[in-house]
Scaffold this motif. Structure first.
Motif, PDB file in Angstrom:
ATOM      1  N   ASP A 158       0.838  -1.202   0.000  1.00 60.46           N
ATOM      2  CA  ASP A 158       0.000   0.000   0.000  1.00 60.46           C
ATOM      3  C   ASP A 158       0.870   1.249   0.000  1.00 60.46           C
ATOM      4  O   ASP A 158       0.574   2.228  -0.672  1.00 60.46           O
ATOM      5  N   ALA A 273      -0.458  11.468   2.713  1.00 63.42           N
ATOM      6  CA  ALA A 273      -1.111  10.173   2.499  1.00 63.42           C
ATOM      7  C   ALA A 273      -0.133   9.034   2.807  1.00 63.42           C
ATOM      8  O   ALA A 273      -0.495   8.049   3.466  1.00 63.42           O
ATOM      9  N   ARG A 276       0.456   8.756   6.568  1.00 65.33           N
ATOM     10  CA  ARG A 276      -0.652   8.136   7.317  1.00 65.33           C
ATOM     11  C   ARG A 276      -0.532   6.625   7.288  1.00 65.33           C
ATOM     12  O   ARG A 276      -0.909   5.936   8.232  1.00 65.33           O
ATOM     13  N   LEU A 277      -0.002   6.112   6.182  1.00 65.96           N
ATOM     14  CA  LEU A 277       0.178   4.668   6.068  1.00 65.96           C
ATOM     15  C   LEU A 277       1.417   4.190   6.814  1.00 65.96           C
ATOM     16  O   LEU A 277       1.380   3.209   7.548  1.00 65.96           O
ATOM     17  N   PRO A 280       1.735   5.976  11.159  1.00 69.94           N
ATOM     18  CA  PRO A 280       0.409   6.355  11.662  1.00 69.94           C
ATOM     19  C   PRO A 280       0.440   7.030  13.022  1.00 69.94           C
ATOM     20  O   PRO A 280      -0.505   7.715  13.397  1.00 69.94           O
TER      21      PRO A 280
ATOM     22  N   ASP B  15      -8.812   5.792   7.999  1.00 74.99           N
ATOM     23  CA  ASP B  15      -8.158   6.763   7.110  1.00 74.99           C
ATOM     24  C   ASP B  15      -8.237   6.245   5.680  1.00 74.99           C
ATOM     25  O   ASP B  15      -7.974   5.058   5.435  1.00 74.99           O
ATOM     26  N   PRO B  17      -6.251   6.293   3.112  1.00 74.53           N
ATOM     27  CA  PRO B  17      -5.142   5.508   2.555  1.00 74.53           C
ATOM     28  C   PRO B  17      -5.124   4.057   3.052  1.00 74.53           C
ATOM     29  O   PRO B  17      -4.510   3.196   2.438  1.00 74.53           O
ATOM     30  N   LEU B  18      -5.778   3.809   4.190  1.00 75.30           N
ATOM     31  CA  LEU B  18      -5.744   2.465   4.770  1.00 75.30           C
ATOM     32  C   LEU B  18      -6.933   1.608   4.313  1.00 75.30           C
ATOM     33  O   LEU B  18      -7.013   0.426   4.643  1.00 75.30           O
ATOM     34  N   ARG B  20      -7.826   0.282   1.449  1.00 76.40           N
ATOM     35  CA  ARG B  20      -7.522  -0.899   0.637  1.00 76.40           C
ATOM     36  C   ARG B  20      -7.103  -2.070   1.535  1.00 76.40           C
ATOM     37  O   ARG B  20      -7.517  -3.202   1.364  1.00 76.40           O
ATOM     38  N   ARG B  21      -6.276  -1.753   2.534  1.00 75.68           N
ATOM     39  CA  ARG B  21      -5.789  -2.768   3.480  1.00 75.68           C
ATOM     40  C   ARG B  21      -6.962  -3.344   4.297  1.00 75.68           C
ATOM     41  O   ARG B  21      -7.049  -4.544   4.524  1.00 75.68           O
ATOM     42  N   ASP B  51     -12.448  16.800   6.047  1.00 73.98           N
ATOM     43  CA  ASP B  51     -12.291  15.916   4.901  1.00 73.98           C
ATOM     44  C   ASP B  51     -12.286  16.755   3.630  1.00 73.98           C
ATOM     45  O   ASP B  51     -13.294  16.883   2.964  1.00 73.98           O
ATOM     46  N   GLY B  57      -5.500  12.461   0.985  1.00 70.95           N
ATOM     47  CA  GLY B  57      -4.968  11.294   1.657  1.00 70.95           C
ATOM     48  C   GLY B  57      -4.946  11.321   3.168  1.00 70.95           C
ATOM     49  O   GLY B  57      -5.386  10.377   3.814  1.00 70.95           O
ATOM     50  N   ALA B  58      -4.459  12.405   3.749  1.00 67.43           N
ATOM     51  CA  ALA B  58      -4.240  12.395   5.195  1.00 67.43           C
ATOM     52  C   ALA B  58      -5.492  12.733   5.980  1.00 67.43           C
ATOM     53  O   ALA B  58      -5.755  12.157   7.023  1.00 67.43           O
ATOM     54  N   GLY B  59      -6.257  13.681   5.478  1.00 66.25           N
ATOM     55  CA  GLY B  59      -7.414  14.129   6.248  1.00 66.25           C
ATOM     56  C   GLY B  59      -8.638  13.251   6.052  1.00 66.25           C
ATOM     57  O   GLY B  59      -9.487  13.180   6.923  1.00 66.25           O
ATOM     58  N   LYS B  61     -11.330  10.471   5.878  1.00 63.49           N
ATOM     59  CA  LYS B  61     -11.703   9.256   6.605  1.00 63.49           C
ATOM     60  C   LYS B  61     -12.990   8.718   5.994  1.00 63.49           C
ATOM     61  O   LYS B  61     -13.793   9.465   5.452  1.00 63.49           O
ATOM     62  N   TYR B  87      -2.991   2.262  14.109  1.00 57.64           N
ATOM     63  CA  TYR B  87      -3.654   3.260  13.281  1.00 57.64           C
ATOM     64  C   TYR B  87      -4.776   3.994  13.997  1.00 57.64           C
ATOM     65  O   TYR B  87      -5.441   4.837  13.409  1.00 57.64           O
TER      66      TYR B  87
END
Lengths: 315, 103
Positions: A158, A273, A276-277, A280, B15, B17-18, B20-21, B51, B57-59, B61, B87
């Protein structure tokens, strides 16, 4: 003073003032997203067309090497300052340092516009340099964090995707490549969309950026005076180093200023981004407040004229 | 005539970016259906977040919601464990009744 009164900056100021005054002014999110895609696409295309016109010159490779070096080295200095002066823990210092090693596309676009209006348009290949400078700082930031703090869970796939295939990186490099392929002749039919409306749409986008930056500042809780000062000192030092490097590489004044702007800017799209991954535990509110709410407005209002002046003195 | 079946509703604030995981882990835990909802912003330990689509990406959710049986919920929470602390995921689990028509 002239650049401070350009429509681009004035719209940014209007957005910031509206947010500080707690106005309900807002640019709809989908429009804001569309504007950022349009601007990245337009700047990438124009850069590619210019390089297609001028060819791959020695200056291009020198500027690319210089930009890469800056992106790799800036986080080291920033990390030390953030640890010692900013009193941040290793994870937060590494995350913030990565932002300062990477670049802000919007600062570059605004700078490019201001320099072009002043008859100092940077070389088109600086778009390629911009794209090259987006990601190395992320890797350096992670290296600094790994060396100085215990990290556990790492979703590598990711992270790799977020780092290398981030939307802004893909769109910038992709539209740059399209510009290279189609050249000047191919650009003419699409110029009304990507050239004629560019400045007006940039103004609208800067209005939103003013709103965003000011609201980030209003909501930032963990910013200390030291961190605010660092968010202003970093761009001044990095911008000066960028300008000096441009002068040493014998780039023209506009291109040297652009290298200074890139070195001085801090990312708030690709790096947050990735952080954040990968990190964290780092405080997103902190690194976004520093890069977006302080460094970005500083660069847009005072930084760009400063780097332009430095470039004129050094080149 | 309707019937109601007890299930667990799991809601996860994650978040972007997370995401997909999270989808991958949910799939591994046997979750076959879920709904994603965008967020506008919020407030928490690290201050208010917005948002916005620019710093996306960072903000950003997203709320991931799934309704599954109790065993499935336990499996999902188990695979999420490594992410919970790292996380700072906000996960809630509640008892719900799923209503369907008796055929």
């Amino acid at each position: 003073m002239e650049s401070l009164l350009s429509p681009v900056i004035l719209f940014f100021a209007l957005g910031a003032l509206a947010a500080f005054a707690r106005s309900d002014l807002a640019v709809p999110e989908p429009l804001s997203k569309a504007l950022s895609l349009y601007l990245m696409c337009a700047i990438g295309l124009k850069g590619g067309v210019l390089v297609a016109d001028n060819g791959f010159t020695t200056e291009l490779f020198l500027a690319a090497a210089g930009g890469l070096a800056l992106s790799c080295l800036i986080p080291f200095g920033a990390f030390v300052a953030l640890r010692r002066i900013g009193k941040l823990d290793a994870t937060n210092a590494a995350a913030v340092a990565a932002h300062y090693g990477s670049v802000s596309v919007v600062t570059f676009i605004a700078g490019n516009q201001i320099l072009s209006d002043a008859g100092m348009a940077p070389a088109g290949y600086m778009i390629a340099v911009l794209a090259l400078m987006e990601t190395p700082a992320i890797i350096v930031g992670l290296f600094l964090a790994r060396r100085n703090a215990a990290l556990t869970f790492q979703p590598r796939q990711d992270l790799l995707r977020e780092t290398l295939l981030n939307g802004s990186v893909v769109l910038l490099t992709g539209s740059f490549a399209i510009g290279l392929v189609v050249g000047k002749a191919g650009f003419v039919p699409i110029a009304p969309v990507f050239e004629t409306g560019f400045t007006g749409l940039l103004c609208l986008f800067m209005l939103d950026m003013g709103l965003l930056a000011a609201r980030r500042l209003l909501h930032a809780r963990r910013l200390t005076l030291h961190l605010v000062l660092l968010a202003i000192v970093f761009p001044v030092i990095n911008g000066t180093i960028g300008c000096a490097l441009g002068a040493v590489l014998r780039l023209d004044t506009g291109t040297t200023t652009a290298l200074g702007i890139l070195a001085a800017s801090a990312s708030y799209i690709a790096v947050p981004a990735a952080m954040r991954l990968a990190l964290p535990k780092a405080d997103a509110g902190l690194y976004l407040a520093m890069s977006l709410a302080i460094t970005f407005p500083f660069n847009i209002t005072l930084g760009i004229p400063l780097y332009s002046m430095l470039a004129k003195l050094m080149v | 005539m309707v019937i109601s079946v007890p299930h667990r509703k799991i809601e996860i604030l994650v978040d972007a970016p997370l995401l997909r995981r999270l989808r991958q882990l949910a799939s591994e835990a046997g979750v076959s259906g879920y709904t994603l909802q965008p967020t506008l912003g919020g407030d928490g330990d690290q201050g208010r977040w917005l948002d916005d689509q620019v710093t996306g990406g960072a903000g950003s959710k997203v709320v991931f919601t799934t309704i599954i049986d109790a065993a499935g919920a336990a499996d999902l929470l188990s695979v999420l464990e490594p992410l919970l602390d790292e996380y700072g995921l906000m996960v809630t689990s509640s008892a719900v009744e799923v209503i369907s028509a008796r055929s």
